[in-house]
Structures are given as C-alpha cells and as structure tokens.
Design a protein around this motif. Structure first.
Motif, PDB file in Angstrom:
ATOM      1  N   SER A   1       7.024  -0.281   8.003  1.00 26.06           N
ATOM      2  CA  SER A   1       7.703  -0.328   6.703  1.00 26.06           C
ATOM      3  C   SER A   1       6.792   0.177   5.597  1.00 26.06           C
ATOM      4  O   SER A   1       7.242   0.821   4.644  1.00 26.06           O
ATOM      5  N   SER A   2       5.479  -0.099   5.748  1.00 17.13           N
ATOM      6  CA  SER A   2       4.514   0.380   4.758  1.00 17.13           C
ATOM      7  C   SER A   2       4.456   1.905   4.752  1.00 17.13           C
ATOM      8  O   SER A   2       4.502   2.547   3.699  1.00 17.13           O
ATOM      9  N   MET A   3       4.381   2.499   5.947  1.00 12.69           N
ATOM     10  CA  MET A   3       4.316   3.964   6.051  1.00 12.69           C
ATOM     11  C   MET A   3       5.609   4.602   5.537  1.00 12.69           C
ATOM     12  O   MET A   3       5.591   5.664   4.900  1.00 12.69           O
ATOM     13  N   LEU A   4       6.742   3.958   5.807  1.00 12.97           N
ATOM     14  CA  LEU A   4       8.024   4.474   5.309  1.00 12.97           C
ATOM     15  C   LEU A   4       8.035   4.489   3.790  1.00 12.97           C
ATOM     16  O   LEU A   4       8.487   5.464   3.163  1.00 12.97           O
ATOM     17  N   ALA A   5       7.519   3.423   3.178  1.00 19.46           N
ATOM     18  CA  ALA A   5       7.479   3.356   1.713  1.00 19.46           C
ATOM     19  C   ALA A   5       6.574   4.433   1.124  1.00 19.46           C
ATOM     20  O   ALA A   5       6.922   5.082   0.131  1.00 19.46           O
ATOM     21  N   PHE A   6       5.425   4.636   1.745  1.00 19.71           N
ATOM     22  CA  PHE A   6       4.513   5.687   1.257  1.00 19.71           C
ATOM     23  C   PHE A   6       5.137   7.072   1.413  1.00 19.71           C
ATOM     24  O   PHE A   6       4.985   7.944   0.553  1.00 19.71           O
ATOM     25  N   TYR A   7       5.843   7.278   2.518  1.00 18.74           N
ATOM     26  CA  TYR A   7       6.489   8.573   2.763  1.00 18.74           C
ATOM     27  C   TYR A   7       7.571   8.845   1.720  1.00 18.74           C
ATOM     28  O   TYR A   7       7.638   9.941   1.143  1.00 18.74           O
ATOM     29  N   VAL A   8       8.413   7.845   1.459  1.00 14.54           N
ATOM     30  CA  VAL A   8       9.490   8.009   0.470  1.00 14.54           C
ATOM     31  C   VAL A   8       8.903   8.188  -0.918  1.00 14.54           C
ATOM     32  O   VAL A   8       9.406   8.973  -1.726  1.00 14.54           O
ATOM     33  N   SER A   9       7.805   7.473  -1.212  1.00  8.38           N
ATOM     34  CA  SER A   9       7.145   7.605  -2.508  1.00  8.38           C
ATOM     35  C   SER A   9       6.668   9.029  -2.736  1.00  8.38           C
ATOM     36  O   SER A   9       6.851   9.602  -3.814  1.00  8.38           O
ATOM     37  N   ARG A  10       6.058   9.607  -1.716  1.00  4.29           N
ATOM     38  CA  ARG A  10       5.566  10.986  -1.837  1.00  4.29           C
ATOM     39  C   ARG A  10       6.729  11.969  -1.940  1.00  4.29           C
ATOM     40  O   ARG A  10       6.673  12.941  -2.704  1.00  4.29           O
ATOM     41  N   LYS A  11       7.796  11.690  -1.241  1.00  5.27           N
ATOM     42  CA  LYS A  11       8.960  12.574  -1.240  1.00  5.27           C
ATOM     43  C   LYS A  11       9.689  12.544  -2.570  1.00  5.27           C
ATOM     44  O   LYS A  11      10.238  13.557  -3.020  1.00  5.27           O
ATOM     45  N   GLN A  12       9.682  11.370  -3.224  1.00  2.00           N
ATOM     46  CA  GLN A  12      10.414  11.205  -4.489  1.00  2.00           C
ATOM     47  C   GLN A  12       9.461  11.197  -5.682  1.00  2.00           C
ATOM     48  O   GLN A  12       9.457  10.278  -6.490  1.00  2.00           O
ATOM     49  N   LYS A  13       8.627  12.202  -5.768  1.00  2.00           N
ATOM     50  CA  LYS A  13       7.734  12.409  -6.915  1.00  2.00           C
ATOM     51  C   LYS A  13       6.830  11.207  -7.180  1.00  2.00           C
ATOM     52  O   LYS A  13       6.663  10.754  -8.310  1.00  2.00           O
ATOM     53  N   ASN A  14       6.302  10.633  -6.104  1.00  2.00           N
ATOM     54  CA  ASN A  14       5.298   9.567  -6.222  1.00  2.00           C
ATOM     55  C   ASN A  14       5.784   8.378  -7.044  1.00  2.00           C
ATOM     56  O   ASN A  14       5.126   7.954  -7.998  1.00  2.00           O
ATOM     57  N   ASN A  15       6.940   7.861  -6.709  1.00  2.00           N
ATOM     58  CA  ASN A  15       7.446   6.652  -7.361  1.00  2.00           C
ATOM     59  C   ASN A  15       6.462   5.512  -7.084  1.00  2.00           C
ATOM     60  O   ASN A  15       6.343   5.049  -5.953  1.00  2.00           O
ATOM     61  N   TYR A  16       5.744   5.068  -8.119  1.00  8.33           N
ATOM     62  CA  TYR A  16       4.639   4.130  -7.869  1.00  8.33           C
ATOM     63  C   TYR A  16       5.138   2.763  -7.410  1.00  8.33           C
ATOM     64  O   TYR A  16       4.424   2.033  -6.722  1.00  8.33           O
ATOM     65  N   ARG A  17       6.394   2.403  -7.753  1.00 13.65           N
ATOM     66  CA  ARG A  17       6.918   1.127  -7.248  1.00 13.65           C
ATOM     67  C   ARG A  17       7.065   1.167  -5.732  1.00 13.65           C
ATOM     68  O   ARG A  17       6.835   0.162  -5.053  1.00 13.65           O
ATOM     69  N   PHE A  18       7.436   2.334  -5.204  1.00 17.22           N
ATOM     70  CA  PHE A  18       7.510   2.477  -3.754  1.00 17.22           C
ATOM     71  C   PHE A  18       6.118   2.358  -3.139  1.00 17.22           C
ATOM     72  O   PHE A  18       5.954   1.811  -2.042  1.00 17.22           O
ATOM     73  N   ARG A  19       5.117   2.865  -3.854  1.00 17.10           N
ATOM     74  CA  ARG A  19       3.742   2.736  -3.359  1.00 17.10           C
ATOM     75  C   ARG A  19       3.292   1.278  -3.353  1.00 17.10           C
ATOM     76  O   ARG A  19       2.539   0.861  -2.470  1.00 17.10           O
TER      77      ARG A  19
END
Length: 405
Positions: free
Chosen positions: A155-173
C-alpha cells in the motif's frame, strides 16, 4: 503493566487528536472519503483496547481470559490491516487491478485469520499458553505478521506511485510514508513480540494522517469553498446588475417597461385567483416633449422627462411607478395611496395646472379603479385610465392655447 499503560496512552491520544473524526461531522461535510478512515480508526482503537487488556491479563496470569483477548487481538489486527488497505485504495482512487488486489488481499487475510484462530483452539498453530501461563507464538502468527508487513509495504508503494503520477501530491506521499512506517514497526514486532511496537507505529501513523492529510484536505476544501462563495457572490452581483438594468429605467430610476410587464402578470394572476384586490391605475403622458426635443435638443428633453417623473414620484410616493414609453408613465395605486387616491390626484392636478401658468412640466393623467365584478384582467382597468388620460391631455392643450391667446 508498562505494555498496557503505553497502549492505553495511545488510545487517549488517538481519541483526542481525532475527536472531530469520531464524534463531529465536520470532515464528512467537506471530505467524501472520511468514512473509510473513521472505520480504520475505530478498528485501531479496538485493537489497542485488546492490547491494553492483554498486558493486564498477562501480568496477573489470567490465562483463560488472556487466551480470549489474544484471539480478539489477532482478529482486530487483521481487521485493521484490511481497513487500512481499503482506506488507501479509496483515498488514492485507485480501485483498478492493483488496488483491488491489495484490498482483496487484506480482506482475505482477515477471513483466513479468523478461520485459523478457530483451528488454533483445537490445534495450536497461531499461539499457545504453557501450563505456567507463558505466551508462545506459533508459526501462523509469524505468517500473519509477514502478510501484514507485505500489505503495508504494498500500500505504501502504491501511494508513492500514485503521488508521482499525479504531480507529486504530497498527501499521497504522507499516506505512503505511514504505510512504510507501519511496515517497519511490523518487522520489529515480528522479532520482539513482548514490546508494543505495533502500538507505537499506530500512534505515529494516525498522528501523521490527521495532521498532514485530513487537516490539509480540510483547509483545501475550505479554500475551495471560499473561492466558490466568492464566485457565487460575483455571479449574484452580476445578476443584480443585470436585473437592475432590466427592471430599472436608466434615465429616471423608476421601474422599467420590462418590470411593468412582470408586475402586470402578477396582478393578473391575483385577479385570476379572486384575491379581492383593491388598486387603481394612473396613466401619465408628458405634453410638449417633441417640441422641446426639436427646439431645445434631447438633453433638455431628457431633463423634461426627469422633471415629469419627479413630479409623479413626489405625489404618489408609496406606489410603484413605471416608465412604459418615452414620455409615458404608469402608477399602480395600492394600500395607502389607493385609500388617498382622490386627495393625491387633486394635489397632482393642481400642481400640473400651476405648471401650465409658469411653463413648467405638464403631465396629462387619467385614473380608473379595478372593479372586482367587472374586470377580468389588468388591461381592462388600464384601457379606461388611458382613455381618461387622453381626455385630460386634450383639456390641457386647450387651456394652453387659451392662455397663449
């Protein structure tokens, strides 16, 4: 007792920090994905309660009760794991193949854990207590902790991946960071089962989520709401300006012709509903406007119109006045002005007559009243008043000719 006191302190901290999530509906009114997070928090609190009870029961060697509490501990632990994966997938809006696999894996782990705990009652594969009350973890406990670590890491890796994909949404990070934190503490708990390491992980994780995810989303939502309100305010102001242009005559400031037609519709509806209205209509027309425009210019003509309007408004101060043409006005007398209509019309007529003597503004007028038994609509009253206005106009012109002679 140290073990229990730490878990109890964590419960208190989580409830205090997330009081608005547990009790109030502030977040629910502005954030659509708070529900899954509240479910996750509730499961964490229940897990910590079982963790607190375990320390007390184990300290006092209450083996039977400690066994039951240990079962509840693992059930709630697997439930927390499933609700975490569910929250992450819903929050990240990644209910695609990968997100679905992670969430279903969490659900499957919870179901399998319950089944294995039932089996453990007959054949210890999860944990056991020795005759002297010592807790002994078994292989399936290690398997559960391993699954927990893998799912938290996934789940952590998924969040980091989505964060990078969506212009580094820091809440996702932050969500990814919390997942990584729970992974680390899960690994540590694997090797040291007598310390409340999972509890420490949940304490830090929930604090990070509340401070940097929920609160930040709340602030952003409030900013969006503020921008929306400002936009709606501008739209309202623009609508008011448009309405003013449509309903207010630009030259005189009285009601416009468009407003007059709307008012007529309202009166006709009330007449149709047999509301027993009392009103009178006065039709006004300014004499000599064309001559003023031709000889003195349109600026003088505009002033003449405004002077005529001012004269009408001063006398019929409590009635709506409409400019329905270049030099034509209509007043609808109701209430106080209707009751005083004879006095007001005499006053107005006297002022007009005085103006004929001093070359002031001359306004022809005609009034008629609404008769319930006779009139089916407003237009019938208007036509009678309009006819009287033309008669008065003729009389005023004859008087002017007489005075000129």
């Amino acid at each position: 007792m140290y073990y229990s006191s730490y878990a109890l302190l964590t419960i208190i901290l989580i409830v205090i920090c997330n009081y608005d999530v547990f009790v109030k509906d502030d977040y629910f009114e502005i954030l659509e994905d708070v529900g899954p997070y509240r479910h996750y928090l509730c499961a964490v609190v229940v897990f910590l309660i079982t963790d607190t009870m375990w320390g007390v029961l184990y300290e006092y060697h209450l083996v039977a009760l400690c066994y039951i509490d240990t079962v509840l501990y693992f059930v709630t632990l697997s439930t927390v794991l499933y609700l975490w994966t569910r929250y992450v997938v819903i929050y990240l809006k990644t209910e695609d193949k990968i997100g679905t696999i992670i969430m279903k894996s969490g659900a499957l782990a919870a179901i399998v854990t319950i089944i294995l705990l039932i089996v453990n009652f007959f054949h210890p594969i999860f944990f056991k207590f020795t005759l002297d009350g010592v807790y002994v973890p078994k292989v399936m406990r290690n398997v559960l902790v391993t699954i927990e670590v893998v799912l938290y890491f996934s789940s952590s890796m998924l969040a980091f991946y989505v964060s990078r994909k969506q212009k580094n949404n820091y809440r996702f990070r932050v969500v990814g960071g919390v997942g990584l934190l729970l992974t680390v503490f899960g690994v540590m708990q694997f090797y040291v089962d007598k310390l409340p390491l999972s509890t420490i992980g949940y304490t830090i994780g929930t604090s990070l989520l509340h401070s940097f995810v929920l609160e930040d989303e709340k602030k952003e939502s409030n900013r969006r709401l503020k921008r929306l309100l400002e936009h709606e305010k501008k739209q309202y102001e623009e609508l008011e300006r448009t309405r003013k242009i449509a309903f207010v005559d630009a030259l005189t400031g009285v009601h416009s012709k468009h407003s007059y037609f709307e008012y007529e519709k309202v009166l006709n509806k009330r007449i149709e509903n047999k509301e027993g209205l009392q009103f009178a209509v006065i039709v006004f027309d300014l004499n000599n406007l064309k001559k003023i425009n031709d000889e003195l210019g349109h600026d003088c003509g505009d002033k003449y119109i405004k002077d005529g309007c001012k004269l009408i408004c001063n006398v019929f101060a409590h009635s709506p006045i409409f400019r329905v043409g270049g030099d034509e006005f209509v007043a609808v007398l109701q209430g106080r002005d209707y009751l005083n209509r004879e006095y007001l019309t005499k006053t107005f007529s006297r002022m007009v007559m005085n103006n004929t003597e001093i070359n002031g503004v001359v306004v022809a007028w005609g009034m008629d009243e609404y008769i319930v038994e006779k009139d089916d609509d407003y237009q019938a009253v208007f036509e009678r008043a309009d006819k009287k206005m033309y008669e008065n106009k003729r009389q005023l012109k004859e008087k002017k000719v007489f005075n000129d002679v």
